[in-house]
Motif scaffolding. Sequence first.
Motif, PDB file in Angstrom:
ATOM      1  N   GLY A   1      44.260  31.726  32.860  1.00  0.00           N
ATOM      2  CA  GLY A   1      44.480  32.688  31.787  1.00  0.00           C
ATOM      3  C   GLY A   1      45.553  32.239  30.811  1.00  0.00           C
ATOM      4  N   THR A   2      45.429  32.700  29.554  1.00  0.00           N
ATOM      5  CA  THR A   2      46.416  32.419  28.503  1.00  0.00           C
ATOM      6  C   THR A   2      46.881  33.751  27.914  1.00  0.00           C
ATOM      7  OG1 THR A   2      44.774  32.307  26.730  1.00  0.00           O
ATOM      8  CG2 THR A   2      45.174  30.278  27.970  1.00  0.00           C
ATOM      9  N   PRO A   3      47.873  33.753  27.031  1.00  0.00           N
ATOM     10  CA  PRO A   3      48.292  35.013  26.404  1.00  0.00           C
ATOM     11  C   PRO A   3      47.191  35.660  25.563  1.00  0.00           C
ATOM     12  CG  PRO A   3      50.033  33.376  26.209  1.00  0.00           C
ATOM     13  CD  PRO A   3      48.834  32.659  26.730  1.00  0.00           C
ATOM     14  N   TRP A   4      46.167  34.886  25.153  1.00  0.00           N
ATOM     15  CA  TRP A   4      45.109  35.422  24.302  1.00  0.00           C
ATOM     16  C   TRP A   4      43.735  35.473  24.984  1.00  0.00           C
ATOM     17  CZ3 TRP A   4      48.092  31.162  23.336  1.00  0.00           C
ATOM     18  CH2 TRP A   4      47.524  29.924  23.620  1.00  0.00           C
ATOM     19  N   SER A   5      43.634  35.021  26.266  1.00  0.00           N
ATOM     20  CA  SER A   5      42.343  35.070  26.960  1.00  0.00           C
ATOM     21  C   SER A   5      42.557  35.267  28.455  1.00  0.00           C
ATOM     22  CB  SER A   5      41.546  33.786  26.714  1.00  0.00           C
ATOM     23  OG  SER A   5      42.223  32.668  27.259  1.00  0.00           O
ATOM     24  N   ASP A   6      41.530  35.826  29.121  1.00  0.00           N
ATOM     25  CA  ASP A   6      41.584  36.099  30.553  1.00  0.00           C
ATOM     26  C   ASP A   6      41.240  34.838  31.350  1.00  0.00           C
ATOM     27  OD1 ASP A   6      41.879  37.479  32.899  1.00  0.00           O
ATOM     28  OD2 ASP A   6      40.033  38.640  32.721  1.00  0.00           O
ATOM     29  N   SER A   7      41.531  34.876  32.655  1.00  0.00           N
ATOM     30  CA  SER A   7      41.140  33.776  33.543  1.00  0.00           C
ATOM     31  C   SER A   7      39.621  33.720  33.634  1.00  0.00           C
ATOM     32  CB  SER A   7      41.731  33.990  34.943  1.00  0.00           C
ATOM     33  OG  SER A   7      43.130  34.184  34.885  1.00  0.00           O
ATOM     34  N   GLU A   8      39.075  32.497  33.846  1.00  0.00           N
ATOM     35  CA  GLU A   8      37.636  32.312  34.032  1.00  0.00           C
ATOM     36  C   GLU A   8      37.386  31.882  35.469  1.00  0.00           C
ATOM     37  OE1 GLU A   8      33.856  29.802  32.156  1.00  0.00           O
ATOM     38  OE2 GLU A   8      35.850  29.712  31.226  1.00  0.00           O
ATOM     39  N   CYS A   9      36.648  32.717  36.187  1.00  0.00           N
ATOM     40  CA  CYS A   9      36.420  32.465  37.608  1.00  0.00           C
ATOM     41  C   CYS A   9      34.999  31.960  37.855  1.00  0.00           C
ATOM     42  CB  CYS A   9      36.644  33.752  38.413  1.00  0.00           C
ATOM     43  SG  CYS A   9      38.308  34.450  38.217  1.00  0.00           S
TER      44      CYS A   9
ATOM     45  N   LEU B   1      37.152  30.482  42.995  1.00  0.00           N
ATOM     46  CA  LEU B   1      37.454  29.294  42.199  1.00  0.00           C
ATOM     47  C   LEU B   1      37.905  29.714  40.807  1.00  0.00           C
ATOM     48  CD1 LEU B   1      37.324  26.170  41.847  1.00  0.00           C
ATOM     49  CD2 LEU B   1      34.968  26.490  41.055  1.00  0.00           C
ATOM     50  N   GLU B   2      39.012  29.157  40.294  1.00  0.00           N
ATOM     51  CA  GLU B   2      39.500  29.401  38.940  1.00  0.00           C
ATOM     52  C   GLU B   2      39.073  28.232  38.062  1.00  0.00           C
ATOM     53  OE1 GLU B   2      43.533  31.273  37.460  1.00  0.00           O
ATOM     54  OE2 GLU B   2      43.793  29.090  37.644  1.00  0.00           O
ATOM     55  N   ILE B   3      38.090  28.518  37.178  1.00  0.00           N
ATOM     56  CA  ILE B   3      37.592  27.462  36.299  1.00  0.00           C
ATOM     57  C   ILE B   3      38.578  27.186  35.165  1.00  0.00           C
ATOM     58  CG2 ILE B   3      35.719  26.806  34.746  1.00  0.00           C
ATOM     59  CD1 ILE B   3      33.873  28.536  36.415  1.00  0.00           C
ATOM     60  N   GLU B   4      39.064  28.269  34.518  1.00  0.00           N
ATOM     61  CA  GLU B   4      40.049  28.144  33.443  1.00  0.00           C
ATOM     62  C   GLU B   4      41.176  29.127  33.692  1.00  0.00           C
ATOM     63  OE1 GLU B   4      40.390  26.142  30.927  1.00  0.00           O
ATOM     64  OE2 GLU B   4      38.481  25.070  31.095  1.00  0.00           O
TER      65      GLU B   4
END
Length: 280
Positions: free
Chosen positions: A208-216, A203-206
Amino acid sequence: MAQFESLIWTIPIILVLESIGSCIACGRAEYRIRDECCPMCSPGKDPLFTSYDSPDVNTSSTLTEKHDIVILFSPGNRVHRHCTEFTSTSCVPCVDSTFLDEPNGLIKCKVCTNCDPGLGLKVKQPCTPSSDTVCGTLEGFYCLDPTKDGCRAAQRHSGCEPGQYISHTGTTSTDTVCAICPDKTHSDGSLTSCQPHTECEFLEIEPGTPWSDSECGVASLPTAGIIAGVLFFLIGTIDGVCIFMRRREIGRNIKNLGKMTGIVFVPFIVFIACDIQFTL
């Protein structure tokens, strides 16, 4: 009368000769003071040859038969007394954070440069009587105003912003160079290369952005669903037990009910419960 006319012509000639003499340039190692060409004071780089009537206690010198003084590699010196028609220049060393780095006719030494930390500077080479302070840059700074051997002013290296990475690390002479992270990568601004986003397995909670990683995360069932599943399992288990008991034990329990009232009391209760459950 003839003598008077001769005197009239002689005086202008003398004045012209004196004027020409005063206009003649002094030597390479001399400076002019009034009508005298005085020997310069040496900074200690090159020996100077001067005429003097006795050794000068303020210089490292030797007296020759012609009363010439050779000033050999003494520290930076300034003029203590100018020369006269009969005496040479008197020199004394520079003191108290002052210096003179060239042959001179100055009566004051120059003040040593201060390497101001507020300008991002530190002492690279300390001041001496014959050389000025050489300043370098502090850690994390680069030079804005370089000199031959050092720097006069420096500035702190730029910091990269989140979403950028350090393309070229800053040096003592160049600033930091930042670049934008490509797609599907990220950096907080302190990295020398962008890191790829994590690919979530469940599951991908958030994203990823250019300044942060994906939140799983891990997918979770609703509470009502868990309860329903547990009840279904228990009911199914009881039904299975009841069917098994009905097939194997019902007949024998009925025949022996009168003889073994105390022993079969519990199985009888289970039988009744199973029968009710089976009916439902």
